[in-house]
Design an enzyme around this catalytic site. Structure first.
Site, PDB file in Angstrom:
ATOM      1  CG  HIS B  37      -1.821  -1.099   1.433  1.00  0.00           C
ATOM      2  ND1 HIS B  37      -1.647  -2.052   2.415  1.00  0.00           N
ATOM      3  CD2 HIS B  37      -2.943  -1.448   0.753  1.00  0.00           C
ATOM      4  CE1 HIS B  37      -2.640  -2.937   2.347  1.00  0.00           C
ATOM      5  NE2 HIS B  37      -3.436  -2.599   1.339  1.00  0.00           N
ATOM      6  CG  ASP B 151      -5.570  -7.533  -5.137  1.00  0.00           C
ATOM      7  OD1 ASP B 151      -5.993  -8.627  -4.749  1.00  0.00           O
ATOM      8  OD2 ASP B 151      -5.019  -6.717  -4.375  1.00  0.00           O
TER       9      ASP B 151
END
Lengths: 282, 282
Positions: B37, B151
């Protein structure tokens, strides 16, 4: 007035207007404009710095056997009308521009609000509407978007979508505009022959009857619907799709006629499906 | 750093930034932040004027029996990390704020791209993702939104949604960030016990094996998959969900390994479902 046919050019123009601090008003239409549309355009002109009118007959909101092919189109006439109203931009994309090869993204409002009335008669219709309207919002970036109360259910669904997907804009509903004899204006009225045009009056007449009954104290949904149905069936060429009375906020069922109430009907007159409605505070 | 929990306040802040001419970068997350992140946050900080990080464990993207309840949460720690990175705003709404009573609007990307891989194992997952991401785009109004390549399928689907719904923004994919031994960083890695943590290494090892085989000229999808499967099955606590090789643009099937290729896998290690992937230009 600028006429854009490309998504990217329309969006760049809109972004540029935003950078200039302009408040954009959008009036989404399927073209073949009448005074109903133009009343929305005039309101947008009065309330916004720049106005975009989109003209797009959206195949996604037409079902099999419906009038997508026949739907009237006249961009030249529409553009002249909009030019005269002082509209800054018209967005008239092709189907391929809006839905390129392999397109597969949809926006859907679920629940009662889309399952009833036109949602029941026209499966997939509102999914097509919410999908194209989402695209138009993202392309034209309006601060205010204008929809007609003639399509009351559509307006309710779009308001719910805007609220729930958090689009940074406000919906304004314009009142139904009628011909002098009461028929609600619709691009589809051109389908009617002379005899059908007479019978088509029964839609607004049935709503007038409902209003009268309700104002005289009738609270029974069943009785008002029955009176409307009897009136409509007394006219030639009519075939009722639905006559309904629901909660005017969310289309939930009503035990009795009270509060915000939507009286809505769809009637086939000859081959032409017409809708009309009345929103009442009882 | 400002922390917003209300949609309206977050959106007003974003609109204000736009009026000031600021370029907004958005990093959508489910919180419990790791270096994956933070690498996206740093890139956003470098490329934009102001950065919003959203932290929201989205119930809509979890299926029945999945780990929605257990998913790790630590807003205090996350906010401290983001403060340190110089992030301007964190958006951490409640579930009720994002999905109020009666909520029923969804955004869905259809077709092959959502039907395969995680879309097959987790029905409804990507519909939940595209719905919440649409909301976050409308609330935070980014010019650029950042997603992790971990992802990969999610990033491909969001890119397709942005293109097809014409969101006025650009998607940037950040590379997979790994632990020193190769395990892809994931908030779910905290679920692993010591023994499972060792077995979990086999995901990146299987991708390494695939890369080696392909770089040595192997073009058979079946042979590369078989080698990966055999390697994974040789480790304890592993249970393969999928091992697949598809076209890296649209997840279409491949006759042979050629062009842009996505090697993707999902493996349950103990009770923890882990994913990893490799995007290759062959």
């Amino acid at each position: 007035m600028q006429v854009f046919t490309r998504v990217q050019e329309m969006q760049e123009w809109s972004l540029q207007q935003k950078r200039l601090g302009k408040k954009i008003g959008l009036v989404p239409t399927m073209g073949y404009l009448h005074d109903g549309h133009l009343s929305l355009v005039r309101r947008a002109k009065a309330e916004c710095d720049v106005v975009i009118v989109s003209i797009f007959v959206n195949p996604l909101q037409f079902g099999v056997g419906e009038d997508y092919e026949e739907y009237p189109r006249d961009l030249t006439r529409d553009a002249a009308l909009l030019e005269k109203e002082g509209v800054e931009a018209t967005f008239a994309p092709s189907v391929k521009e809006m839905y390129p090869q392999g397109y597969s993204t949809t926006v859907e409002v679920g629940g009662e609000i889309t399952a009833k009335l036109c949602g029941k008669s026209r499966p997939g219709h509102f999914k097509g509407v919410t999908t194209v309207v989402s695209k138009l919002f993202n392309i034209c970036l309006p601060e205010v978007a204008y929809f007609g109360q003639k399509d009351a259910q559509q307006a309710m669904i779009i308001e719910k979508m805007v609220r729930e997907l958090n689009f940074p804009l406000r919906i304004v509903r314009g009142p139904i505009v009628r011909e002098s004899d009461g028929l609600a204006m619709s691009s589809r009225n051109v389908y009617l022959n002379e005899e059908e045009r007479k019978s088509a009056l029964v839609l607004s007449q049935a709503l007038g009857l409902a209003r009268e009954l309700i104002e005289n104290g009738e609270t029974s949904v069943g009785k008002v619907k029955e009176a409307m149905i009897n009136l409509i069936n007394s006219k030639p060429f009519t075939d009722i799709d639905y006559v309904e009375i629901y909660n005017g906020e969310d289309l939930s069922d009503l035990a009795e006629i009270k509060g915000k109430v939507l009286v809505a009907l769809a009637v086939r007159v000859g081959k032409t499906r017409l809708i009309d409605n009345l929103l009442l505070e009882v």
